[in-house]
Design a protein around this motif. Structure first.
Motif, short mmCIF file in Angstrom:
data_model
loop_
_atom_site.label_atom_id
_atom_site.label_comp_id
_atom_site.label_asym_id
_atom_site.label_seq_id
_atom_site.Cartn_x
_atom_site.Cartn_y
_atom_site.Cartn_z
N ILE A 199 4.11 6.36 -5.49
CA ILE A 199 5.06 6.15 -6.57
C ILE A 199 6.46 5.89 -6.02
CG2 ILE A 199 6.22 7.23 -8.53
CD1 ILE A 199 3.36 6.22 -9.09
N GLU A 200 6.83 6.59 -4.94
CA GLU A 200 8.14 6.35 -4.32
C GLU A 200 8.20 4.93 -3.77
OE1 GLU A 200 11.97 7.27 -3.77
OE2 GLU A 200 10.49 8.58 -4.72
N ALA A 201 7.10 4.46 -3.18
CA ALA A 201 7.04 3.08 -2.68
C ALA A 201 7.17 2.09 -3.83
CB ALA A 201 5.72 2.86 -1.94
N ALA A 202 6.50 2.38 -4.94
CA ALA A 202 6.57 1.51 -6.11
C ALA A 202 8.00 1.46 -6.66
CB ALA A 202 5.61 2.00 -7.19
N LYS A 203 8.67 2.59 -6.69
CA LYS A 203 10.04 2.63 -7.18
C LYS A 203 10.94 1.73 -6.33
CE LYS A 203 11.63 6.82 -7.93
NZ LYS A 203 11.78 8.29 -7.70
N LYS A 204 10.77 1.78 -5.02
CA LYS A 204 11.59 0.95 -4.14
C LYS A 204 11.32 -0.53 -4.36
CE LYS A 204 12.25 4.44 -0.55
NZ LYS A 204 11.97 4.86 0.83
N LEU A 205 10.04 -0.88 -4.58
CA LEU A 205 9.70 -2.28 -4.87
C LEU A 205 10.31 -2.72 -6.20
CD1 LEU A 205 5.96 -2.30 -3.75
CD2 LEU A 205 7.88 -3.37 -2.56
N LEU A 206 10.31 -1.86 -7.18
CA LEU A 206 10.89 -2.19 -8.47
C LEU A 206 12.41 -2.30 -8.40
CD1 LEU A 206 8.70 0.19 -10.68
CD2 LEU A 206 8.61 -2.31 -10.67
N GLU A 207 13.01 -1.51 -7.51
CA GLU A 207 14.46 -1.53 -7.34
C GLU A 207 14.93 -2.73 -6.54
OE1 GLU A 207 14.58 3.34 -6.86
OE2 GLU A 207 15.27 2.05 -5.23
N GLN A 208 14.19 -3.07 -5.48
CA GLN A 208 14.72 -3.95 -4.44
C GLN A 208 14.07 -5.33 -4.36
OE1 GLN A 208 14.40 -1.63 -0.84
NE2 GLN A 208 15.37 0.15 -1.78
N THR A 209 13.04 -5.58 -5.13
CA THR A 209 12.36 -6.88 -5.05
C THR A 209 12.15 -7.47 -6.44
OG1 THR A 209 10.03 -6.19 -5.32
CG2 THR A 209 11.03 -5.89 -3.14
N THR A 230 8.31 4.18 -18.07
CA THR A 230 7.34 3.18 -17.61
C THR A 230 7.91 2.41 -16.43
OG1 THR A 230 8.19 1.40 -19.00
CG2 THR A 230 6.56 2.89 -20.00
N PRO A 231 7.05 1.75 -15.64
CA PRO A 231 7.55 0.94 -14.52
C PRO A 231 8.52 -0.14 -14.98
CG PRO A 231 5.18 1.28 -14.31
CD PRO A 231 5.57 1.82 -15.65
N SER A 232 8.26 -0.76 -16.12
CA SER A 232 9.15 -1.81 -16.63
C SER A 232 10.52 -1.24 -17.01
CB SER A 232 8.52 -2.49 -17.85
OG SER A 232 7.32 -3.15 -17.49
N GLU A 233 10.51 -0.07 -17.63
CA GLU A 233 11.78 0.58 -17.98
C GLU A 233 12.56 0.96 -16.73
OE1 GLU A 233 10.48 2.71 -22.22
OE2 GLU A 233 10.16 3.74 -20.31
N TYR A 234 11.84 1.42 -15.71
CA TYR A 234 12.49 1.79 -14.45
C TYR A 234 13.13 0.56 -13.81
CZ TYR A 234 13.34 4.01 -9.94
OH TYR A 234 13.95 4.51 -8.81
N ARG A 235 12.41 -0.55 -13.79
CA ARG A 235 12.95 -1.79 -13.20
C ARG A 235 14.17 -2.24 -13.96
NH1 ARG A 235 9.13 -6.55 -11.39
NH2 ARG A 235 9.83 -5.88 -9.33
N GLU A 236 14.13 -2.18 -15.26
CA GLU A 236 15.27 -2.62 -16.09
C GLU A 236 16.52 -1.77 -15.78
OE1 GLU A 236 17.52 -4.73 -18.74
OE2 GLU A 236 15.50 -5.19 -18.01
N LYS A 237 16.31 -0.50 -15.51
CA LYS A 237 17.45 0.40 -15.27
C LYS A 237 18.01 0.29 -13.86
CE LYS A 237 17.52 4.38 -17.31
NZ LYS A 237 18.84 4.35 -18.02
N PHE A 238 17.14 0.09 -12.85
CA PHE A 238 17.59 0.22 -11.46
C PHE A 238 17.46 -1.04 -10.59
CE2 PHE A 238 16.50 4.70 -12.55
CZ PHE A 238 17.75 5.25 -12.32
N ASN A 239 16.86 -2.10 -11.09
CA ASN A 239 16.64 -3.26 -10.21
C ASN A 239 17.96 -3.92 -9.81
OD1 ASN A 239 15.96 -6.52 -10.09
ND2 ASN A 239 14.51 -5.21 -9.04
N ALA A 240 18.12 -4.13 -8.49
CA ALA A 240 19.34 -4.74 -7.96
C ALA A 240 19.18 -6.23 -7.75
CB ALA A 240 19.70 -4.08 -6.64
N VAL A 241 17.99 -6.77 -7.98
CA VAL A 241 17.74 -8.19 -7.78
C VAL A 241 17.74 -8.86 -9.15
CG1 VAL A 241 16.13 -9.92 -6.87
CG2 VAL A 241 16.30 -7.68 -5.78
N ARG A 242 18.80 -9.57 -9.46
CA ARG A 242 18.94 -10.20 -10.78
C ARG A 242 18.92 -11.72 -10.66
NH1 ARG A 242 17.56 -6.14 -14.13
NH2 ARG A 242 18.83 -4.30 -13.79
#
Length: 323
Positions: free
Chosen positions: A271-281, A311-323
């Motif tokens: 899950i930590e790996a998934a969070k980083k992928l959602l944040e950084q890619t 949810t993963p989508s909500e997490y990406r929306e909040k923290f993703n740095a790749v726009r």
């Protein structure tokens, strides 16, 4: 007028104390501008050893814990240090004072890791509490009699309040303002400080930080195996099968050292790996799922939501740095 005592402790976090005083001062100014009596009198409370800290706050009343003053509300700021056991020892003089204040009818609120001082006082035993999300494991170990709600931003139980980490300080302050000044003042203050009201969870701010400062080679080997092969859609039995010990012994020692079972450790690593992928890619969701070791999207989403609180989508929306 509410008499508020703020503790000047050793290793207090300046940001925490500044947030507390800034919010209280702002509310006093709102009342003053409206021609009303200010609601708060702020006292800086210190021990003999921390009396010198009061010089940094000349605009407030300051006095030692030996002065017979009963407060309506006592506030315990956060600490700067990670060595909370030593920090509590350094501030042990406040413990009997806090207990007496509570006995005299004062409400007590701690911010972030300030909850550790309340935990040491025993005032939280049998009550709900929260603290910084990354300090929850240490808190639970140190104070097992406390009902720790690690995902909560703010708790309130029998006149004792606690808040989660960092900016959760503002959410607890707003909660206290709503109680003592009303919702209108709380909303106005939230707007002044640009605080989103209503956030009640903090679990998505957590970062999985595995325990490594131990000397159990067997557990260390199991950790390395899991971290090296978490992307493979394999069972935990396959990952640790070559370790020269029985599964039962590995699981027992692993949980004793890390606080979680090997399969929980694997899930947290994934899950930590998934969070980083959602944040950084910008990877598609299915790529994130497979690259973090899952092959069942439904199972991934279930575990992610349970662990992270959204949810993963909500997490990406909040923290993703790749726009």
């Amino acid at each position: 007028m509410l008499q508020i005592g703020i503790l000047l402790m050793r290793h207090y976090k300046l940001l925490s104390l500044a947030a507390i005083t800034d919010v209280l001062d702002t509310v006093n100014k709102i009342y003053h501008k409206n021609g009303q009596s200010t609601p708060f009198t702020i006292h800086m409370v210190h021990t003999a050893e921390t009396a010198h800290l009061a010089a940094a706050f000349p605009d407030y009343i300051s006095h030692g814990i030996d002065v017979a003053t009963t407060f309506n509300l006592v506030l315990v700021p956060s600490f700067t240090t990670d060595d909370l056991k030593q920090t509590i020892t350094a501030n042990r003089e406040y413990v009997p004072w806090l207990k007496q204040q509570y006995k005299n009818g004062a409400e007590i609120a701690s911010f972030c890791t300030g909850a550790f001082l309340l935990g040491a006082s025993g005032l939280l035993d049998g009550k709900i509490a929260t603290t910084h999300v990354d300090a929850c494991k240490d808190f639970s170990t140190a104070f097992p009699a406390v009902n720790l709600l690690s995902d909560k931003t703010v708790t309130h139980d029998a006149g004792i309040y606690t808040s989660g980490g960092a900016t959760s300080t503002f959410h607890l302050l707003l909660h206290l303002l709503e109680i003592h000044c009303g919702i209108e003042i709380a909303v106005r203050t939230a707007k002044i400080f640009a605080i989103d009201m209503g956030r009640d969870k903090q679990s998505y701010f957590s970062t999985f930080q595995p325990t490594r400062n131990h000397h159990d080679d067997l557990v260390a080997t199991a950790q390395q195996r899991i971290e090296a092969s978490y992307q493979e859609a394999a069972t935990i039995e396959e990952m640790i099968k070559d370790i020269p010990s029985s599964r039962r012994n590995i699981v027992r020692r692993f949980k004793q050292v890390t606080g979680v079972t090997p399969i929980e450790y694997l899930q947290l690593t994934r899950i930590e790996a998934a969070k980083k992928l959602l944040e950084q890619t910008g990877q598609q969701m299915m790529e994130v799922i497979f690259n973090s070791g899952y092959n069942d999207p439904k199972a991934f989403r279930k575990v992610f939501r349970k662990t992270v609180g959204m949810t993963p989508s909500e997490y990406r929306e909040k923290f993703n740095a790749v726009r």
